[in-house]
Design an enzyme around this catalytic site. Structure first.
Site, PDB file in Angstrom:
ATOM      1  CG  HIS A   1       0.674  -6.854   2.392  1.00  0.00           C
ATOM      2  ND1 HIS A   1      -0.202  -5.986   1.808  1.00  0.00           N
ATOM      3  CD2 HIS A   1       1.602  -7.164   1.450  1.00  0.00           C
ATOM      4  CE1 HIS A   1       0.164  -5.768   0.551  1.00  0.00           C
ATOM      5  NE2 HIS A   1       1.266  -6.465   0.302  1.00  0.00           N
TER       6      HIS A   1
ATOM      7  CG  HIS B   1      -1.650  -1.397   1.273  1.00  0.00           C
ATOM      8  ND1 HIS B   1      -2.634  -1.815   0.426  1.00  0.00           N
ATOM      9  CD2 HIS B   1      -1.383  -2.455   2.103  1.00  0.00           C
ATOM     10  CE1 HIS B   1      -2.970  -3.072   0.735  1.00  0.00           C
ATOM     11  NE2 HIS B   1      -2.225  -3.479   1.735  1.00  0.00           N
TER      12      HIS B   1
ATOM     13  CD  GLU C   1      -2.004  -3.827   4.988  1.00  0.00           C
ATOM     14  OE1 GLU C   1      -3.206  -3.575   4.755  1.00  0.00           O
ATOM     15  OE2 GLU C   1      -1.390  -4.739   4.407  1.00  0.00           O
TER      16      GLU C   1
ATOM     17  CD  GLU D   1      -1.730 -10.025   4.415  1.00  0.00           C
ATOM     18  OE1 GLU D   1      -1.658  -9.118   5.269  1.00  0.00           O
ATOM     19  OE2 GLU D   1      -2.307  -9.881   3.320  1.00  0.00           O
TER      20      GLU D   1
END
Ligand SMILES: [Zn+2]
Length: 316
Positions: free
Chosen positions: A198, A106, A143, A280
């Site tokens: 992430h 992101h 995040e 993640e």
């Protein structure tokens, strides 16, 4: 999180990281082809890679600006070891000549550029949003901020080993890059390893980390055949060292306890021509996981786990 997939997994109490560390280690060490495949099959069975169009950006923009989130600001330096700089280890320079691309998931500025990041790009198997905003903790720690912080810590650790480290973004552009460009950056750098960082946005009670491996796909510009095996090796090393460094257990909602999930719906993996995985690191929407993710000391452990996995992979 990636692509706004909502997971529906088994509902059981997450293991206590400390007490079950040995078990978690065993599980990660056994994170093998059958287990990961099982995890993938299970994942596919419970909903598949729901490429839900606009849902990819469904994360609600946090009500607070990142600057208002006290814990994250104050936590950034709480992991510095006291005293003088540690003496370089005997392994220093082990990664000399190696190129590692770190892909912080992101971008903190994506929230202001919805139209740009919603543009569809071709990921070989289908079309998908350029990028997404990512998720956040319930308290508004994003995040995007998390991934950049871990990426900075990871870069420092890898550079100490002599690696050349490149980022796909450093919060220094107005949005993105798009997932296809993120893959292209690793490809053009001829990276020896790429890791995309992430944290997930699953339901409360869903806990733990998982590493996402590229499935074998051959469609359009996507041809992961040459990198499936090496990426799996990279992912297994990272999963194992992440358990050791953080004490976190593998995900209790995907991967069937292996901490490994294989996916064919992620452009960042489909379009890679070099070994690449996603991690993640935890679930931002679970308060226990969030307590870890917002801790600078924990993020340092996470970075160390990822770094040690990369080092292990690159040294064979
Ligand atoms: Zn993400």
């Amino acid at each position: 999180m990636v692509a706004g997939v909502s997971y529906v997994g088994p509902d059981f109490d997450p293991p206590q990281p400390r007490r079950n560390r040995r078990r978690a280690l065993t599980v990660a060490a056994a994170a093998l082809v059958p287990g990961a495949l099982l995890g993938w099959v299970m994942y596919e069975a419970v909903g598949g890679p729901g490429d839900g169009g606009a849902s990819g950006n469904a994360a609600v923009r946090p009500s607070k600006a990142p600057a208002d989130t006290g814990p994250t600001i104050s936590a950034t330096n709480d992991d510095k070891p006291p005293g003088p700089t540690p003496t370089p280890t005997a392994d220093s320079g082990a990664l000399k000549g190696k190129v590692v691309v770190v892909d912080p998931g992101h971008n903190p500025n994506n929230f202001q550029h919805t139209a740009e990041i919603n543009r569809k790009v071709n990921i070989g198997t289908n079309w998908k949003e350029c990028d997404t905003t990512g998720t956040s903790t319930n308290d508004g720690y994003t995040e995007a901020e998390f991934t950049l912080d871990v990426a900075h810590r990871l870069r420092t650790l890898l550079q100490k080993q002599g690696a050349t480290v490149k980022f796909t973004q450093d919060g220094d552009r107005s949005w993105g890059p798009c997932v296809d460009e993120r893959a292209e950056i690793g490809n053009k750098a001829h990276a020896d390893a790429v890791v995309s960082i992430h944290a997930d946005g699953a339901s409360a009670g869903q806990r733990g980390f998982h590493v996402i491996l590229p499935a074998k796909v051959n469609a359009g510009a996507a041809n992961t055949g040459p990198i499936v095996t090496s990426s799996r090796a990279l992912g297994e090393r990272i999963a194992g060292s992440f358990v050791r460094a953080t004490g976190s257990a593998p995900s209790n909602y995907v991967g069937d306890g292996t901490g490994l999930v294989t996916r064919k719906d992620l452009g960042g993996l489909n379009l890679s021509t070099v070994p690449k995985v996603f991690i993640e690191c935890g679930n931002m929407r679970d308060t226990k996981d969030a307590a870890q993710l917002t801790s600078g000391a924990w993020r340092q452990k996470a970075a160390r786990g990822i770094s040690e996995g990369i080092v292990s992979f690159l040294r064979g």
